[in-house]
Design a protein around this motif. Structure first.
Motif, mmCIF file in Angstrom:
data_model
loop_
_atom_site.group_PDB
_atom_site.id
_atom_site.type_symbol
_atom_site.label_atom_id
_atom_site.label_comp_id
_atom_site.label_asym_id
_atom_site.label_seq_id
_atom_site.Cartn_x
_atom_site.Cartn_y
_atom_site.Cartn_z
ATOM 1 N N GLN A 63 37.974 51.662 42.540
ATOM 2 C CA GLN A 63 38.669 52.533 41.590
ATOM 3 C C GLN A 63 39.191 53.804 42.258
ATOM 4 O O GLN A 63 40.267 54.302 41.908
ATOM 5 N N ASN A 64 38.457 54.300 43.238
ATOM 6 C CA ASN A 64 38.880 55.528 43.920
ATOM 7 C C ASN A 64 40.165 55.331 44.725
ATOM 8 O O ASN A 64 40.903 56.296 44.966
ATOM 9 N N THR A 70 43.481 51.255 35.922
ATOM 10 C CA THR A 70 42.190 50.765 35.464
ATOM 11 C C THR A 70 41.949 49.430 36.137
ATOM 12 O O THR A 70 42.619 48.438 35.833
ATOM 13 N N VAL A 71 41.011 49.419 37.082
ATOM 14 C CA VAL A 71 40.772 48.217 37.870
ATOM 15 C C VAL A 71 39.344 47.727 37.665
ATOM 16 O O VAL A 71 38.433 48.499 37.337
ATOM 17 N N GLN A 73 36.557 45.156 39.654
ATOM 18 C CA GLN A 73 36.278 44.409 40.869
ATOM 19 C C GLN A 73 35.398 43.203 40.559
ATOM 20 O O GLN A 73 34.274 43.344 40.076
#
Length: 219
Positions: A63-64, A70-71, A73
């Protein structure tokens, strides 16, 4: 029957025994961990789902790298395309993502059992499954990278990448993201400084280059 149908039928014949197993599925523990985490803290719907093998799983603080998106993983183990298909209804479909970003295929070829053509067939099967379940989703494939420890597989990687790129170009809402150029030096060889000592998995410097290339493709 066209060549794609023939490839998929052959692939599904190989995959069927895996799908009928109820015990000892590869990476089952990791998939259950995702499901448990989701039950405790429901993830956002309509996010960008990153999935695939360890190059995604090991992407710390994803995310960083994409703070304005908006991800989610969902990379696992050292997975192959067949395993991403096996778990697609558990780690992709339930999230109703607006985009799927996939990195897989490198392990399929590096197993020494599959050619670039066969790896391409696996990608087609996965893509068609996702497209059936999520008709409007943007499907993004990250090209198979050139890992220094796997030089003997570069020719088959190139075949798979070429076939996948050509195939996706014929379908709407698809993207082929070629990350190979930014990972090669002036001599055309992989840059060692981007990789961990195993010459396979990437250091943050590698992910920073990926980010620069992938960012414009994110929805």
């Amino acid at each position: 029957m066209n060549i794609y149908s023939q490839l998929i039928r052959s692939f599904l014949f190989i995959l069927l025994p895996l799908c009928t197993m109820s015990q000892d599925r590869p990476f089952e523990a990791e998939i259950r961990a995702f499901e448990k985490a989701d039950s405790v803290s429901p993830p956002p719907q309509h996010a960008i789902v990153f999935t695939g093998s360890s190059s995604i799983r090991a992407w710390d603080n994803l995310q960083n790298y994409f703070p304005t998106k908006t991800v989610l993983q969902r990379g696992f183990g050292g997975s192959e395309l067949s395993q991403v298909l096996l778990y697609a209804d558990r780690i992709i479909v339930p999230y109703h993502p607006k985009q799927v970003v996939l990195y897989a295929g490198e392990n399929d070829i590096a197993s020494g059992k599959l050619s670039g053509q066969q790896t391409f067939a696996r990608l087609v099967a996965l893509f068609q499954h996702v497209r059936q379940k999520l008709p409007g989703v943007l499907f993004t494939f990250i090209s198979i990278k050139s890992s220094p420890s796997r030089r003997q597989f570069f020719p088959e990687n190139d075949i798979a990448n070429r076939l996948i790129k050509q195939y996706l170009a014929k379908h709407k809402n698809t993207q082929f993201v070629d990350i190979r150029p930014v990972m090669l030096g002036k001599n055309g060889q992989p840059i060692p400084a981007l990789f961990k000592p195993d010459s396979l998995h990437m250091l943050p410097a590698g992910y920073e280059r990926w980010t620069r290339v992938i960012q414009p493709y994110l929805k």
